[in-house]
Design an enzyme around this catalytic site. Sequence first.
Site, PDB file in Angstrom:
ATOM      1  N   ASP A  46       0.777  -1.246   0.140  1.00 28.40           N
ATOM      2  CA  ASP A  46      -0.039  -0.183   0.119  1.00 28.40           C
ATOM      3  C   ASP A  46       0.905   1.268  -0.005  1.00 28.40           C
ATOM      4  OD1 ASP A  46      -3.011   1.076   0.378  1.00 28.40           O
ATOM      5  OD2 ASP A  46      -1.706   2.148   1.953  1.00 28.40           O
ATOM      6  N   TYR A  51       3.484   9.659   0.287  1.00 25.42           N
ATOM      7  CA  TYR A  51       4.578   8.996   1.305  1.00 25.42           C
ATOM      8  C   TYR A  51       6.126   9.368   0.677  1.00 25.42           C
ATOM      9  CZ  TYR A  51       0.369   6.437   2.694  1.00 25.42           C
ATOM     10  OH  TYR A  51      -0.772   5.856   3.012  1.00 25.42           O
ATOM     11  N   HIS A 107      -6.502   9.837  -2.636  1.00 23.35           N
ATOM     12  CA  HIS A 107      -5.962   9.496  -1.225  1.00 23.35           C
ATOM     13  C   HIS A 107      -7.005  10.373  -0.078  1.00 23.35           C
ATOM     14  CE1 HIS A 107      -2.025   9.225   1.385  1.00 23.35           C
ATOM     15  NE2 HIS A 107      -3.116   8.809   2.007  1.00 23.35           N
ATOM     16  N   SER A 138     -10.239   6.833  -0.777  1.00 22.80           N
ATOM     17  CA  SER A 138      -9.717   6.579   0.588  1.00 22.80           C
ATOM     18  C   SER A 138     -10.055   7.904   1.439  1.00 22.80           C
ATOM     19  CB  SER A 138      -8.255   6.488   0.548  1.00 22.80           C
ATOM     20  OG  SER A 138      -7.736   6.420   1.876  1.00 22.80           O
ATOM     21  N   GLN A 160     -10.735   3.049   1.111  1.00 19.41           N
ATOM     22  CA  GLN A 160      -9.908   2.745   2.353  1.00 19.41           C
ATOM     23  C   GLN A 160     -10.157   3.856   3.391  1.00 19.41           C
ATOM     24  OE1 GLN A 160      -5.062   3.369   3.028  1.00 19.41           O
ATOM     25  NE2 GLN A 160      -5.349   1.832   1.469  1.00 19.41           N
ATOM     26  N   THR A 232      -2.264  -2.917   7.401  1.00 18.78           N
ATOM     27  CA  THR A 232      -1.348  -2.828   8.424  1.00 18.78           C
ATOM     28  C   THR A 232      -0.015  -2.778   8.185  1.00 18.78           C
ATOM     29  OG1 THR A 232      -1.061  -3.614  11.028  1.00 18.78           O
ATOM     30  CG2 THR A 232      -1.630  -5.274   9.376  1.00 18.78           C
ATOM     31  N   THR A 233       0.906  -2.560   9.292  1.00 20.21           N
ATOM     32  CA  THR A 233       2.369  -2.542   9.102  1.00 20.21           C
ATOM     33  C   THR A 233       2.929  -2.939   9.965  1.00 20.21           C
ATOM     34  OG1 THR A 233       3.993  -1.328   7.848  1.00 20.21           O
ATOM     35  CG2 THR A 233       2.625  -0.092   9.536  1.00 20.21           C
ATOM     36  N   SER A 235       7.413  -3.489  11.349  1.00 17.17           N
ATOM     37  CA  SER A 235       8.898  -3.784  10.706  1.00 17.17           C
ATOM     38  C   SER A 235       9.333  -5.049  11.453  1.00 17.17           C
ATOM     39  CB  SER A 235       9.898  -2.550  11.244  1.00 17.17           C
ATOM     40  OG  SER A 235       9.901  -2.449  12.634  1.00 17.17           O
ATOM     41  N   ARG A 239       5.700  -9.973  14.212  1.00 12.35           N
ATOM     42  CA  ARG A 239       4.452  -9.594  14.504  1.00 12.35           C
ATOM     43  C   ARG A 239       3.544  -9.714  12.986  1.00 12.35           C
ATOM     44  NH1 ARG A 239       5.144  -3.883  17.129  1.00 12.35           N
ATOM     45  NH2 ARG A 239       5.026  -5.153  19.172  1.00 12.35           N
TER      46      ARG A 239
HETATM   47  N1  LIG Z   1      -5.373   6.111   3.388  1.00  9.62           N
HETATM   48  C1  LIG Z   1      -4.951   6.819   4.202  1.00  9.62           C
HETATM   49  O1  LIG Z   1      -4.914   8.150   4.353  1.00  9.62           O
HETATM   50  C2  LIG Z   1      -3.987   6.007   5.228  1.00  9.62           C
HETATM   51  C3  LIG Z   1      -3.441   4.602   5.054  1.00  9.62           C
HETATM   52  N2  LIG Z   1      -2.741   4.247   5.700  1.00  9.62           N
HETATM   53  C4  LIG Z   1      -1.836   3.040   5.575  1.00  9.62           C
HETATM   54  O2  LIG Z   1      -2.105   1.917   6.528  1.00  9.62           O
HETATM   55  C5  LIG Z   1      -0.948   1.637   6.811  1.00  9.62           C
HETATM   56  C6  LIG Z   1      -1.066   1.110   8.336  1.00  9.62           C
HETATM   57  O3  LIG Z   1      -1.439   2.363   9.177  1.00  9.62           O
HETATM   58  P1  LIG Z   1      -1.338   2.280  10.619  1.00  9.62           P
HETATM   59  O4  LIG Z   1      -2.333   3.349  11.263  1.00  9.62           O
HETATM   60  O5  LIG Z   1       0.202   2.361  11.011  1.00  9.62           O
HETATM   61  O6  LIG Z   1      -1.582   1.167  11.229  1.00  9.62           O
HETATM   62  P2  LIG Z   1      -2.030   0.113  12.332  1.00  9.62           P
HETATM   63  O7  LIG Z   1      -3.015   0.589  13.140  1.00  9.62           O
HETATM   64  O8  LIG Z   1      -1.942  -1.241  11.682  1.00  9.62           O
HETATM   65  O9  LIG Z   1      -0.585   0.180  13.127  1.00  9.62           O
HETATM   66  C7  LIG Z   1       0.537  -0.257  12.798  1.00  9.62           C
HETATM   67  C8  LIG Z   1       1.937   0.127  13.562  1.00  9.62           C
HETATM   68  O10 LIG Z   1       1.498  -0.543  14.991  1.00  9.62           O
HETATM   69  C9  LIG Z   1       2.661  -0.808  15.319  1.00  9.62           C
HETATM   70  N3  LIG Z   1       2.326  -2.033  16.372  1.00  9.62           N
HETATM   71  C10 LIG Z   1       1.733  -3.128  16.233  1.00  9.62           C
HETATM   72  N4  LIG Z   1       1.532  -3.854  17.309  1.00  9.62           N
HETATM   73  C11 LIG Z   1       2.036  -3.323  18.208  1.00  9.62           C
HETATM   74  C12 LIG Z   1       2.109  -3.297  19.667  1.00  9.62           C
HETATM   75  N5  LIG Z   1       1.632  -4.279  20.140  1.00  9.62           N
HETATM   76  N6  LIG Z   1       2.342  -2.485  20.407  1.00  9.62           N
HETATM   77  C13 LIG Z   1       3.173  -1.269  19.845  1.00  9.62           C
HETATM   78  N7  LIG Z   1       2.981  -1.163  18.506  1.00  9.62           N
HETATM   79  C14 LIG Z   1       2.657  -2.026  17.847  1.00  9.62           C
HETATM   80  C15 LIG Z   1       3.456  -1.401  14.306  1.00  9.62           C
HETATM   81  O11 LIG Z   1       4.740  -1.465  14.340  1.00  9.62           O
HETATM   82  C16 LIG Z   1       2.966  -0.361  13.362  1.00  9.62           C
HETATM   83  O12 LIG Z   1       3.820   0.706  13.370  1.00  9.62           O
HETATM   84  C17 LIG Z   1      -0.058   2.714   6.501  1.00  9.62           C
HETATM   85  O13 LIG Z   1       1.334   2.319   6.470  1.00  9.62           O
HETATM   86  C18 LIG Z   1      -0.473   3.340   5.038  1.00  9.62           C
HETATM   87  O14 LIG Z   1      -0.025   2.351   4.370  1.00  9.62           O
HETATM   88  C19 LIG Z   1      -2.587   4.874   7.338  1.00  9.62           C
HETATM   89  C20 LIG Z   1      -2.816   6.161   7.519  1.00  9.62           C
HETATM   90  C21 LIG Z   1      -3.536   7.016   6.491  1.00  9.62           C
HETATM   91  O1  LIG Z   2      -1.941   7.546   4.368  1.00 12.51           O
HETATM   92  C1  LIG Z   2      -1.464   8.011   5.502  1.00 12.51           C
HETATM   93  C2  LIG Z   2      -0.885   8.821   6.370  1.00 12.51           C
HETATM   94  C3  LIG Z   2       0.326   9.425   5.809  1.00 12.51           C
HETATM   95  C4  LIG Z   2       1.678   9.101   6.157  1.00 12.51           C
HETATM   96  N1  LIG Z   2       2.353   9.798   5.482  1.00 12.51           N
HETATM   97  C5  LIG Z   2       1.507  10.720   4.639  1.00 12.51           C
HETATM   98  C6  LIG Z   2       2.056  11.898   4.125  1.00 12.51           C
HETATM   99  C7  LIG Z   2       1.114  12.639   3.578  1.00 12.51           C
HETATM  100  C8  LIG Z   2      -0.449  12.258   3.948  1.00 12.51           C
HETATM  101  C9  LIG Z   2      -0.459  11.304   4.446  1.00 12.51           C
HETATM  102  C10 LIG Z   2       0.300  10.582   5.147  1.00 12.51           C
END
Ligand SMILES: NC(=O)C1=CN([C@@H]2O[C@H](COP(=O)(O)OP(=O)(O)OC[C@H]3O[C@@H](n4cnc5c(N)ncnc54)[C@H](O)[C@@H]3O)[C@@H](O)[C@H]2O)C=CC1
Ligand SMILES: O=CCc1c[nH]c2ccccc12
Length: 288
Positions: A46, A51, A107, A138, A160, A232-233, A235, A239
Amino acid sequence: MSFKLGDGIEMPLIGYGLGSANMVIEHKDVVSATDMALKNGFHHLDCAEAYKNEAAVGESIKASGIPRESLFITTKVTGFPGQNVEEAFSSSLQKLGTDYVDLYLIHLPYVAPDEMSSFWSQLEAIHATGRARSIGVSNFLQKHLEALLEKATIKPAINQIEYHPYLQHGDLVRYCQERGIPVSAYGVLTAITKARPGPVDAIYAELAAKYGVGENDIAIKWCIDQGIAVITTSSNPERLNGFRDSVDKFTLAPEEIQRISELGQEKHYRAVYGGTMESSQMIEAELE
Ligand SMILES: NC(=O)C1=CN([C@@H]2O[C@H](COP(=O)(O)OP(=O)(O)OC[C@H]3O[C@@H](n4cnc5c(N)ncnc54)[C@H](O)[C@@H]3O)[C@@H](O)[C@H]2O)C=CC1
Ligand SMILES: O=CCc1c[nH]c2ccccc12
């Protein structure tokens, strides 16, 4: 496991997220995170132009040697009013090192309602060329979808959205699903990672003990068992593999899903785009 988009195309149920809000991740770290995801079988990536890491993702894809048809690549055009989508799309393709994406999303719904149909028609034109197999949106609320659908010839194949017990968006999921627009969720772990303490803590712990899984698995299955795909994501490969293993390990009973939903409504928490989805402050700062 796969998930059917609104246009009938199959997408891997869990996507590996490459966006990290409020954090700049170095090129080499994005390459190694993508390498790790691909090595662990996460072939649904994703991405987004916003980004600013599509080139690093493309580098990792190329080095992996994985055939293009075995990957599912999503990317997103930011959606600024007046944005030239073809230009943004060509740049994304070039950075990702591919000649098509599987899913191309708007987005954010920045465009005014009366401009939304014409913005969407730019994605429809790209879809017509075959360079985006599916197109979707999204962060769209019902009002944004209504504006888009007014003159659309293709329905969005997915919406999304941030989705977890503390952000259920009223009837939005039902509205989408009833119109053949499936939903995928990001921020699914928010109640555990960002919003503690909270009203779902106890039931997450109780169900994790009952099913012999982690609380993350309960959070993810609460979405999947409602017919919602997950982005989700992590490193951490253990997990990450745990997320996938949870899919077949158990199924939440309808009353358990309902109980989490009810408890979640006792708290409101938005992890991304603080304030409202209309708030453009964060994204503009990121894009500077
Ligand atoms: N369309 C949009 O506007 C958006 C899309 N996204 C997409 O979704 C993906 C996932 O977003 P997130 O909000 O980060 O998702 P998420 O709620 O799945 O959280 C993932 C994060 O939680 C951490 N994590 C997992 N288990 C944990 C634990 N037990 N304790 C502490 N930390 C823990 C991981 O290391 C990771 O950094 C993004 O990388 C992106 O690709 C994210 C935000 C906005
Ligand atoms: O898409 C979700 C959150 C996010 C992470 N990096 C950027 C940069 C610009 C807009 C949104 C975001």
